[in-house]
Design a protein around this motif. Structure first.
Motif, PDB file in Angstrom:
ATOM      1  N   ASP A  11       0.865  -1.171   0.000  1.00 58.92           N
ATOM      2  CA  ASP A  11       0.000   0.000   0.000  1.00 58.92           C
ATOM      3  C   ASP A  11       0.908   1.230   0.000  1.00 58.92           C
ATOM      4  OD1 ASP A  11      -2.260  -1.591   0.130  1.00 58.92           O
ATOM      5  OD2 ASP A  11      -2.260  -1.618   2.327  1.00 58.92           O
ATOM      6  N   ASN A  12       0.328   2.393   0.215  1.00 63.62           N
ATOM      7  CA  ASN A  12       1.134   3.609   0.215  1.00 63.62           C
ATOM      8  C   ASN A  12       2.140   3.640   1.359  1.00 63.62           C
ATOM      9  OD1 ASN A  12      -0.136   4.577  -2.042  1.00 63.62           O
ATOM     10  ND2 ASN A  12      -1.650   5.762  -0.886  1.00 63.62           N
ATOM     11  N   ASP A  13       1.689   3.382   2.587  1.00 65.88           N
ATOM     12  CA  ASP A  13       2.551   3.491   3.748  1.00 65.88           C
ATOM     13  C   ASP A  13       2.850   2.167   4.434  1.00 65.88           C
ATOM     14  OD1 ASP A  13       2.664   6.245   3.436  1.00 65.88           O
ATOM     15  OD2 ASP A  13       0.897   6.576   4.675  1.00 65.88           O
ATOM     16  N   SER A  14       2.235   1.092   4.007  1.00 59.80           N
ATOM     17  CA  SER A  14       2.393  -0.193   4.659  1.00 59.80           C
ATOM     18  C   SER A  14       2.626  -1.288   3.620  1.00 59.80           C
ATOM     19  CB  SER A  14       1.142  -0.506   5.478  1.00 59.80           C
ATOM     20  OG  SER A  14       1.278  -1.756   6.103  1.00 59.80           O
ATOM     21  N   ALA A  43       6.410  -0.589   7.825  1.00 57.36           N
ATOM     22  CA  ALA A  43       6.172   0.733   7.252  1.00 57.36           C
ATOM     23  C   ALA A  43       7.010   0.931   5.990  1.00 57.36           C
ATOM     24  CB  ALA A  43       6.524   1.808   8.273  1.00 57.36           C
ATOM     25  N   ASN A  44       6.507   1.755   5.106  1.00 51.48           N
ATOM     26  CA  ASN A  44       7.248   2.161   3.915  1.00 51.48           C
ATOM     27  C   ASN A  44       7.401   3.684   3.975  1.00 51.48           C
ATOM     28  OD1 ASN A  44       8.510   2.275   1.466  1.00 51.48           O
ATOM     29  ND2 ASN A  44       6.708   1.789   0.255  1.00 51.48           N
ATOM     30  N   SER A  45       8.060   4.147   5.052  1.00 56.61           N
ATOM     31  CA  SER A  45       8.169   5.576   5.295  1.00 56.61           C
ATOM     32  C   SER A  45       9.081   6.278   4.292  1.00 56.61           C
ATOM     33  CB  SER A  45       8.666   5.841   6.717  1.00 56.61           C
ATOM     34  OG  SER A  45       9.904   5.206   6.922  1.00 56.61           O
ATOM     35  N   ARG A  46       9.943   5.529   3.638  1.00 59.11           N
ATOM     36  CA  ARG A  46      10.814   6.122   2.608  1.00 59.11           C
ATOM     37  C   ARG A  46      10.125   6.164   1.246  1.00 59.11           C
ATOM     38  NH1 ARG A  46      16.622   3.256   3.937  1.00 59.11           N
ATOM     39  NH2 ARG A  46      16.664   3.839   6.134  1.00 59.11           N
ATOM     40  N   HIS A  47       8.917   5.633   1.183  1.00 58.12           N
ATOM     41  CA  HIS A  47       8.110   5.587  -0.043  1.00 58.12           C
ATOM     42  C   HIS A  47       8.885   4.947  -1.206  1.00 58.12           C
ATOM     43  CE1 HIS A  47       5.027   7.825   1.973  1.00 58.12           C
ATOM     44  NE2 HIS A  47       5.906   8.746   2.323  1.00 58.12           N
ATOM     45  N   LYS A 130       8.803  -0.118  15.150  1.00 61.63           N
ATOM     46  CA  LYS A 130       8.782   0.764  13.986  1.00 61.63           C
ATOM     47  C   LYS A 130       9.657   0.213  12.861  1.00 61.63           C
ATOM     48  CE  LYS A 130       6.357   4.044  15.978  1.00 61.63           C
ATOM     49  NZ  LYS A 130       4.978   4.193  15.746  1.00 61.63           N
ATOM     50  N   GLU A 132      10.780  -0.820   9.246  1.00 60.88           N
ATOM     51  CA  GLU A 132      10.520  -0.230   7.945  1.00 60.88           C
ATOM     52  C   GLU A 132      11.426  -0.870   6.902  1.00 60.88           C
ATOM     53  OE1 GLU A 132      13.390   3.667   8.211  1.00 60.88           O
ATOM     54  OE2 GLU A 132      11.312   3.881   8.797  1.00 60.88           O
TER      55      GLU A 132
END
Length: 137
Positions: A11-14, A43-47, A130, A132
């Motif tokens: 998904d966008n952030d996960s 998390a995909n905080s680095r996109h 957390k 990622e």
């Protein structure tokens, strides 16, 4: 972490992952993989542009690693030192003189209290690690 994981969905952030070993074990299986493999979200905080089927590596940010170190190491040590110095006021509260045994007992009680606090904090927070995605392989 040096282990590699396979992206199941993104998904966008996960991102949902499964360990690479589980994916290899289920490769010849004609059953439903959701029933036999381990899946977890990070998390995909680095996109990063991840797609299902890609191999990725996961880890924690430096900020969260430092916070975890402080919470799990520094806090209990400071509480134990506080217990050593609190032995004198506690002993005087009960009208006794402070002894080495009393100091050791206070250190152990304060250390146990710190450990309980750390356990309560880490067990009641959502995703305390957390994790990622750090790299696409």
């Amino acid at each position: 972490m040096n282990a590699q994981y396979i992206v199941i969905s993104a998904d966008n952030d996960s991102v949902t992952l499964t360990p690479l070993d589980d994916a290899k074990a289920c490769a010849g299986c004609s059953g439903n993989c959701t029933a036999c493999s381990v899946r977890f979200s990070v998390a995909n905080s680095r996109h990063l542009d991840v797609k299902p089927g890609q191999k990725v590596k996961i880890g924690m940010s430096a900020r969260h690693e430092a916070l975890q170190g402080i919470l799990s190491l520094v806090f209990p040590i400071l509480c134990a030192v506080g217990g050593f110095f609190a032995a004198q006021p506690i002993a005087s509260l009960f009208g006794k003189t402070v002894t080495e045994g009393m100091q050791a007992f206070c250190v152990l009680v304060f250390l146990a209290a710190a450990c309980i606090i750390v356990l309560l904090i880490t067990r009641h927070r959502i995703n305390p690690e957390k994790l990622e995605i750090t790299e696409i392989c």
